[in-house]
Write an enzyme that holds these catalytic residues in place. Structure first.
Site, PDB file in Angstrom:
ATOM      1  N   TYR A 197       0.832  -1.199   0.000  1.00  0.00           N
ATOM      2  CA  TYR A 197       0.000   0.000   0.000  1.00  0.00           C
ATOM      3  C   TYR A 197       0.867   1.249   0.000  1.00  0.00           C
ATOM      4  O   TYR A 197       2.035   1.234   0.388  1.00  0.00           O
ATOM      5  CB  TYR A 197      -0.965   0.020   1.196  1.00  0.00           C
ATOM      6  N   CYS A 198       0.271   2.344  -0.474  1.00  0.00           N
ATOM      7  CA  CYS A 198       0.939   3.651  -0.457  1.00  0.00           C
ATOM      8  C   CYS A 198      -0.154   4.718  -0.358  1.00  0.00           C
ATOM      9  O   CYS A 198      -1.308   4.401  -0.074  1.00  0.00           O
ATOM     10  CB  CYS A 198       1.822   3.854  -1.692  1.00  0.00           C
ATOM     11  N   THR A 199       0.170   5.962  -0.603  1.00  0.00           N
ATOM     12  CA  THR A 199      -0.786   7.044  -0.385  1.00  0.00           C
ATOM     13  C   THR A 199      -2.006   6.960  -1.294  1.00  0.00           C
ATOM     14  O   THR A 199      -3.147   6.939  -0.837  1.00  0.00           O
ATOM     15  CB  THR A 199      -0.108   8.416  -0.584  1.00  0.00           C
ATOM     16  N   ILE A 226      -4.243   4.604   0.555  1.00  0.00           N
ATOM     17  CA  ILE A 226      -4.789   4.943   1.877  1.00  0.00           C
ATOM     18  C   ILE A 226      -5.972   5.894   1.746  1.00  0.00           C
ATOM     19  O   ILE A 226      -6.954   5.793   2.491  1.00  0.00           O
ATOM     20  CB  ILE A 226      -3.692   5.588   2.745  1.00  0.00           C
TER      21      ILE A 226
END
Length: 350
Positions: A197-199, A226
Site C-alpha cells: 500500500y501507499c498514499t 490509503i
C-alpha cells in the site's frame, strides 16, 4: 497566453487566504501514453488556470500524476473538461479525507521523465505485469492473516505518523531504496501473500510489477491507496486498521484517518504528528515538532540551526556559499541532514 505563475509566493498565499469560497482537494493518476507531454502540459495549464485550480501535476510520456485544489463552483466544469481529454476520460478520483481548502496555493504543472521518481529502469522489467488490485474491504479483511505480509511502500517520514496494523515500514528515504530492500529481505518468502500500500496507489503499480519480476508469486496492492481506503471504510462503518495520520505532499502535510496520534515530537518525545520544515532554509529538514518545541527552537530542528537563523543575513549568506561550494546536494543530505534526523529521532524515543 499565460503558461506559468507570475505572482510571488507571498502574493499567491494572500490571494488564497482572501478567498470567500470553498475548495476541494483531489488526486488522481494514470499510466497512459502521452505523445507530446509539453504541449499536453501547456493546454492543461491554460484550462486549469482559467478555472482557478491550484495543485502539483507531473506529466510524462508514461502518464499523469496530479494532486489538485479546485473551487467548488468550478468542479462540474473541471470534470467536464477532464472527460473531454481522451487520455484522461473516466479518471478515478480520490477525495481528500480532511480538507481545509488550503492544500495548494499555486498551480504547478511540470513535464518530467517519469510521473513518479522511482529510480527504476523500466526497460528491465514488465511494468504492466502488476499485482492484484484489492478494494478497501478485501485489503482490510486480509490484514493479520497467517502467511500474509503487509508492506508500507512509502518513505520513513510518511509511515512514522501513520500506517496499517501489522505493516512492515522500512526506514528508507527513497522508493528505490525500499523496493530493493523488500526484494532482498523477503527473498526466501516469495510464496507468501504480499499486501502493498501507499498514499494513492501509484507507487504500488511499479512496486508490484517489480516484485513479480523478481519471482514473488502472490502480490496484491490496495487500489486507490490509503486515501481510497479511508473513504470506503468510513462509508461502510468499519473500524479502520490504518492507525494515525496519512502524510500528504501538500501544504497540509497530513490528514488524520482515525484521530489517533502514534508519532512523537522529535525533540521532546511527547505525542505529536505535526510535520514541519526547519526554519533554517539551508537545512529545511522535514521533522516532527510540537508547539512547545516550535516556540523553544524558533521553528528549527536544532540549537545550531536556531543560532544560524539569528545571524545577520550577510553572515548567513557567507556560511551558505562556503558550505554549498564544498558539497553537492546529495552529499549535504547524506552527511548532514539524514544523520541529524536520525539523531533527533533516537533522542525522542528516549
Amino acid at each position: 497566453m499565460q503558461l506559468y505563475n507570475k505572482l510571488s509566493k507571498e502574493e499567491l498565499k494572500e490571494q488564497l487566504e482572501a478567498e470567500t469560497f470553498k475548495r476541494k482537494t483531489i488526486s488522481f493518476y494514470r499510466y497512459v501514453q502521452i505523445g507530446e507531454p509539453q504541449e499536453f502540459r501547456d493546454n492543461l495549464f491554460q484550462t486549469w488556470n482559467h478555472l482557478n485550480c491550484k495543485g502539483r501535476i507531473y506529466i510524462a510520456k508514461e502518464g499523469i500524476n496530479a494532486q489538485m485544489s479546485i473551487p467548488e463552483q468550478n468542479l462540474d466544469a473541471f470534470f467536464l473538461q477532464l472527460n473531454n481529454i481522451a487520455e484522461l476520460k473516466d479518471m478515478p478520483i480520490k477525495w481528500a479525507v480532511e480538507d481545509n481548502g488550503k492544500s495548494f496555493y499555486k498551480l504547478i504543472i511540470k513535464v518530467r521523465p517519469k510521473i513518479v521518481a522511482d529510480g527504476l529502469d523500466d526497460s528491465a522489467f514488465d511494468v504492466t505485469n502488476v499485482g492484484k488490485h484489492l478494494n478497501a474491504l478485501e485489503f482490510h479483511n486480509q490484514i493479520g492473516k497467517e502467511d500474509t505480509i503487509v508492506i508500507d511502500m512509502r518513505n520513513h517520514y510518511e509511515s512514522e505518523v501513520g500506517h496499517f496494523e501489522h505493516a512492515i515500514c522500512p526506514d528508507v528515504d527513497t522508493f528505490r531504496e525500499e523496493i530493493e530492500m523488500v526484494v532482498k529481505a523477503f527473498d526466501q518468502e516469495k510464496d507468501k501473500k504480499f499486501l502493498l500500500y501507499c498514499t494513492g496507489g501509484i507507487r504500488c503499480e511499479k512496486a508490484s510489477a517489480y516484485l513479480r519480476h523478481h519471482g514473488f508469486e502472490d502480490v496484491n496492492q490496495l487500489h486507490g491507496g490509503i486515501i481510497a481506503y479511508a473513504q470506503e471504510i468510513k462509508q461502510v462503518g468499519i473500524e479502520s486498521k490504518f492507525r494515525g495520520k496519512n502524510f500528504v505532499f501538500d501544504e497540509r502535510l497530513g490528514e488524520s484517518i482515525n484521530k489517533e496520534v502514534i508519532a512523537k515530537c522529535h525533540q521532546c518525545g511527547k505525542p505529536c504528528d505535526t510535520h514541519t520544515n526547519c526554519a533554517n532554509d539551508d537545512c529545511h529538514l522535514l521533522f516532527i515538532q510540537c508547539d512547545e518545541c516550535r516556540e523553544h527552537y524558533n521553528a528549527c530542528c536544532t540549537d545550531e540551526c536556531k543560532e544560524i537563523i539569528a545571524l545577520p543575513i550577510k553572515e548567513r549568506i557567507q556560511l551558505r556559499s562556503k558550505f554549498h561550494d564544498k558539497y553537492s546536494k546529495s552529499q549535504i543530505y547524506r552527511q548532514r541532514i539524514r544523520p541529524k534526523l536520525q539523531e533527533i529521532r533516537i533522542k525522542a524515543k528516549g
